[in-house]
Design a protein around this motif. Structure first.
Motif, PDB file in Angstrom:
ATOM      1  N   GLU A   1       0.816  -1.213   0.000  1.00 24.54           N
ATOM      2  CA  GLU A   1       0.000   0.000   0.000  1.00 24.54           C
ATOM      3  C   GLU A   1       0.849   1.263   0.000  1.00 24.54           C
ATOM      4  N   ASN A   2       1.994   1.216   0.668  1.00 20.97           N
ATOM      5  CA  ASN A   2       2.851   2.386   0.741  1.00 20.97           C
ATOM      6  C   ASN A   2       3.925   2.392  -0.357  1.00 20.97           C
ATOM      7  N   GLU A   3       3.818   1.464  -1.278  1.00 19.30           N
ATOM      8  CA  GLU A   3       4.795   1.367  -2.358  1.00 19.30           C
ATOM      9  C   GLU A   3       4.076   1.125  -3.676  1.00 19.30           C
ATOM     10  N   GLU A   4       4.834   1.062  -4.744  1.00 17.03           N
ATOM     11  CA  GLU A   4       4.264   0.656  -6.026  1.00 17.03           C
ATOM     12  C   GLU A   4       4.079  -0.856  -6.012  1.00 17.03           C
ATOM     13  N   MET A   5       3.033  -1.329  -6.671  1.00 16.09           N
ATOM     14  CA  MET A   5       2.809  -2.773  -6.726  1.00 16.09           C
ATOM     15  C   MET A   5       3.779  -3.394  -7.730  1.00 16.09           C
ATOM     16  N   LYS A   6       4.834  -3.974  -7.201  1.00 18.27           N
ATOM     17  CA  LYS A   6       5.856  -4.544  -8.083  1.00 18.27           C
ATOM     18  C   LYS A   6       5.766  -6.061  -8.129  1.00 18.27           C
ATOM     19  N   GLU A   7       6.207  -6.677  -7.055  1.00 13.96           N
ATOM     20  CA  GLU A   7       6.361  -8.125  -7.053  1.00 13.96           C
ATOM     21  C   GLU A   7       5.037  -8.873  -7.136  1.00 13.96           C
ATOM     22  N   SER A   8       3.973  -8.301  -6.573  1.00 10.75           N
ATOM     23  CA  SER A   8       2.702  -9.026  -6.516  1.00 10.75           C
ATOM     24  C   SER A   8       2.222  -9.473  -7.883  1.00 10.75           C
ATOM     25  N   PHE A   9       2.513  -8.662  -8.905  1.00  9.93           N
ATOM     26  CA  PHE A   9       2.067  -9.039 -10.238  1.00  9.93           C
ATOM     27  C   PHE A   9       3.218  -9.551 -11.100  1.00  9.93           C
ATOM     28  N   LYS A  10       4.430  -9.200 -10.743  1.00 11.23           N
ATOM     29  CA  LYS A  10       5.571  -9.708 -11.493  1.00 11.23           C
ATOM     30  C   LYS A  10       5.738 -11.209 -11.294  1.00 11.23           C
ATOM     31  N   ASN A  11       5.520 -11.655 -10.045  1.00 14.40           N
ATOM     32  CA  ASN A  11       5.704 -13.080  -9.788  1.00 14.40           C
ATOM     33  C   ASN A  11       4.450 -13.890 -10.084  1.00 14.40           C
ATOM     34  N   GLU A  12       3.425 -13.212 -10.638  1.00  7.72           N
ATOM     35  CA  GLU A  12       2.193 -13.861 -11.081  1.00  7.72           C
ATOM     36  C   GLU A  12       1.521 -14.671  -9.964  1.00  7.72           C
ATOM     37  N   SER A  13       1.610 -14.162  -8.732  1.00 10.53           N
ATOM     38  CA  SER A  13       0.987 -14.854  -7.600  1.00 10.53           C
ATOM     39  C   SER A  13      -0.526 -14.771  -7.651  1.00 10.53           C
ATOM     40  N   TYR A  14      -1.054 -13.926  -8.565  1.00 10.93           N
ATOM     41  CA  TYR A  14      -2.499 -13.764  -8.681  1.00 10.93           C
ATOM     42  C   TYR A  14      -3.122 -14.807  -9.608  1.00 10.93           C
ATOM     43  N   ILE A  15      -2.299 -15.601 -10.274  1.00  8.40           N
ATOM     44  CA  ILE A  15      -2.815 -16.601 -11.223  1.00  8.40           C
ATOM     45  C   ILE A  15      -3.341 -17.822 -10.465  1.00  8.40           C
ATOM     46  N   ASP A  16      -4.432 -18.378 -10.958  1.00  9.76           N
ATOM     47  CA  ASP A  16      -5.024 -19.597 -10.409  1.00  9.76           C
ATOM     48  C   ASP A  16      -5.549 -19.435  -8.987  1.00  9.76           C
ATOM     49  N   ILE A  17      -5.933 -18.232  -8.615  1.00  7.39           N
ATOM     50  CA  ILE A  17      -6.553 -18.080  -7.310  1.00  7.39           C
ATOM     51  C   ILE A  17      -8.073 -18.079  -7.466  1.00  7.39           C
ATOM     52  N   ASP A  18      -8.749 -18.389  -6.407  1.00 11.02           N
ATOM     53  CA  ASP A  18     -10.207 -18.390  -6.386  1.00 11.02           C
ATOM     54  C   ASP A  18     -10.663 -16.954  -6.128  1.00 11.02           C
ATOM     55  N   TRP A  19     -11.105 -16.268  -7.184  1.00 10.90           N
ATOM     56  CA  TRP A  19     -11.440 -14.851  -7.051  1.00 10.90           C
ATOM     57  C   TRP A  19     -12.674 -14.617  -6.183  1.00 10.90           C
ATOM     58  N   ASN A  20     -13.584 -15.572  -6.157  1.00 14.62           N
ATOM     59  CA  ASN A  20     -14.740 -15.432  -5.268  1.00 14.62           C
ATOM     60  C   ASN A  20     -14.308 -15.472  -3.806  1.00 14.62           C
ATOM     61  N   LEU A  21     -13.386 -16.376  -3.495  1.00  7.09           N
ATOM     62  CA  LEU A  21     -12.850 -16.442  -2.138  1.00  7.09           C
ATOM     63  C   LEU A  21     -12.055 -15.181  -1.818  1.00  7.09           C
ATOM     64  N   PHE A  22     -11.296 -14.696  -2.792  1.00  3.97           N
ATOM     65  CA  PHE A  22     -10.533 -13.457  -2.610  1.00  3.97           C
ATOM     66  C   PHE A  22     -11.457 -12.297  -2.247  1.00  3.97           C
ATOM     67  N   LEU A  23     -12.573 -12.169  -2.975  1.00 10.70           N
ATOM     68  CA  LEU A  23     -13.543 -11.116  -2.672  1.00 10.70           C
ATOM     69  C   LEU A  23     -14.151 -11.298  -1.286  1.00 10.70           C
TER      70      LEU A  23
ATOM     71  N   ASN B   1     -15.420  -8.735 -13.174  1.00  9.19           N
ATOM     72  CA  ASN B   1     -16.444  -8.855 -12.138  1.00  9.19           C
ATOM     73  C   ASN B   1     -15.877  -8.565 -10.744  1.00  9.19           C
ATOM     74  N   VAL B   2     -14.598  -8.856 -10.546  1.00 11.42           N
ATOM     75  CA  VAL B   2     -13.940  -8.566  -9.265  1.00 11.42           C
ATOM     76  C   VAL B   2     -13.818  -7.059  -9.076  1.00 11.42           C
ATOM     77  N   MET B   3     -13.361  -6.372 -10.131  1.00 12.08           N
ATOM     78  CA  MET B   3     -13.228  -4.918 -10.043  1.00 12.08           C
ATOM     79  C   MET B   3     -14.598  -4.250  -9.904  1.00 12.08           C
ATOM     80  N   HIS B   4     -15.596  -4.814 -10.572  1.00 12.09           N
ATOM     81  CA  HIS B   4     -16.945  -4.260 -10.471  1.00 12.09           C
ATOM     82  C   HIS B   4     -17.446  -4.334  -9.025  1.00 12.09           C
TER      83      HIS B   4
END
Length: 390
Positions: free
Chosen positions: A27-49, A75-78
């Motif tokens: 939150e206090n930085e630029e989002m770098k590693e979270s999307f570079k390392n593709e940790s968002y792939i194959d997650i359950d977006w309904n559970l995330f919400l 749909n997550v962003m919505h």
């Protein structure tokens, strides 16, 4: 961190919660590693919400994901956008009522301090839309309770009915809930920061260290910084930190700067060193909160680490508080929070104070209500037996 003696076992945390924490860490930085390392792939977006909403962190999550919304399902962003806007309106609504309540109480010579809500959001985040709140929490002296109740009733609020066998509300509660049916606003009047047998500063001291909130034009008063830190760690610990929102509050306070020498004096005086250590371990491990040397002293104890590991279960389970509080695990946890044998003994003694449930189990005429004291263990055992049979 340069000291792993207090590192927690995070293996119980699912990848959706891990990703949520990664976003909160940046939150206090630029989002770098979270999307570079593709940790968002194959997650359950309904559970995330569900996690973002349960932990009441979706305003922060929305702001962070908006920077990378091309990588997030629409749909997550919505959903996050809708929840963010709804919360912003809710906080504005509460902010307006907070200002009015402060004015009415001031005109009636009742001192009050706002504990959470928009005042806390403005104080810690600098933006009331960055934090969620379902109600307003205020603290007054117990001597002003009757006067405050009459005032709120005259303003259209309705009072929650509390059980009152042998004045049990004074011993089992530390606040009364009021609700305005037209404004749809809930207001909690506290006469203590925490339930008995907690040890805490008297209202006169808290009022003497008050600050003026930046959220409103009319003066709204909040706790002093050190008192606020003490309150937030006590409140979060008592609830098992089952919402990450409370840890983010601590993280922001530390990052903005707090005089920890003065904080430590309060923590020692009110026997809260272990729960402060718990809060610091959790924020450091889960949110990468930077700890200075004074803070690191508090995180070296085994008791703080044990309390932190116990709280991870509540953070991970995503259950309502009333369900959590009904478990034996939570009762053991709550007992472990007590920092001294005296406070543990006092808590046990309070368990023997009669309750309205005893009156429902065995109805006695008012002149004989004193008999509920010796009868309470028997009545409690009878209810347990009947519940087990059912």
């Amino acid at each position: 961190m340069d000291n792993n003696n207090y590192s927690l076992d995070l293996s119980i945390i699912p990848k959706e919660l891990t990703f949520l924490l990664e976003i909160l860490k940046t939150e206090n930085e630029e989002m770098k590693e979270s999307f570079k390392n593709e940790s968002y792939i194959d997650i359950d977006w309904n559970l995330f919400l569900d996690l973002a909403i349960h932990h009441r962190v979706y305003p922060v999550i929305f702001s962070q994901l908006k920077k990378n919304e091309n990588k997030i399902p629409s749909n997550v962003m919505h959903t996050l956008t809708k929840e963010y806007k709804k919360n912003a309106f809710q906080m504005l609504h509460l902010c307006g009522e907070m200002e009015q309540i402060s004015k009415h109480f001031s005109e009636n010579q009742i001192h009050l301090l706002f504990l959470k809500g928009p005042a806390l959001a403005a104080d810690i985040y600098g933006d009331i839309s960055r934090r969620t709140s379902k109600d307003l929490d205020v603290l007054i002296a117990i001597t002003d309770l009757e006067k405050a109740e009459k005032l709120l009733l005259s303003l259209g609020y309705e009072k929650e009915v509390l059980p009152n066998l042998l004045n049990e509300w004074k011993w089992r509660n530390h606040h009364i809930v009021f609700f305005h049916p037209k404004k749809k606003i809930q207001l909690e009047i506290h006469w203590r920061l925490e339930p008995l047998p907690s040890k805490e500063p008297p209202f006169t001291e808290l009022w003497g260290r008050r600050r003026v909130s930046s959220a409103t034009n009319y003066p709204v008063y909040v706790l002093g910084k050190e008192d606020l830190f003490l309150y937030l760690v006590s409140h979060g610990a008592r609830h098992g930190w089952f919402r990450l929102r409370w840890l983010i509050d601590i993280d922001h306070m530390i990052r903005k700067g707090v005089d920890f020498n003065r904080v430590e004096i309060l923590l020692r005086k009110y026997q809260s060193l272990n729960i402060a250590g718990q809060a610091l371990i959790l924020t450091s491990e889960l949110l990468n909160t930077p700890l200075n040397d004074e803070m690191k002293i508090l995180v070296t104890g085994n008791r703080s680490k044990k309390l932190s590991q116990m709280a991870l279960s509540f953070i991970n389970e995503m259950k309502p508080l009333n369900i959590i509080m009904s478990t034996n695990y939570y009762r053991r946890y709550l007992f472990s929070l007590k920092s001294s044998n005296l406070r543990k003994i006092l808590r046990i003694i309070l368990l023997f104070y009669p309750s309205s449930a005893d009156a429902k189990t065995l109805e006695l005429p008012k002149p004989l209500h004193f008999l509920y004291f010796p009868l309470r263990p028997l009545l409690w055992a009878w209810r347990k037996i009947r519940k087990h049979k059912v």
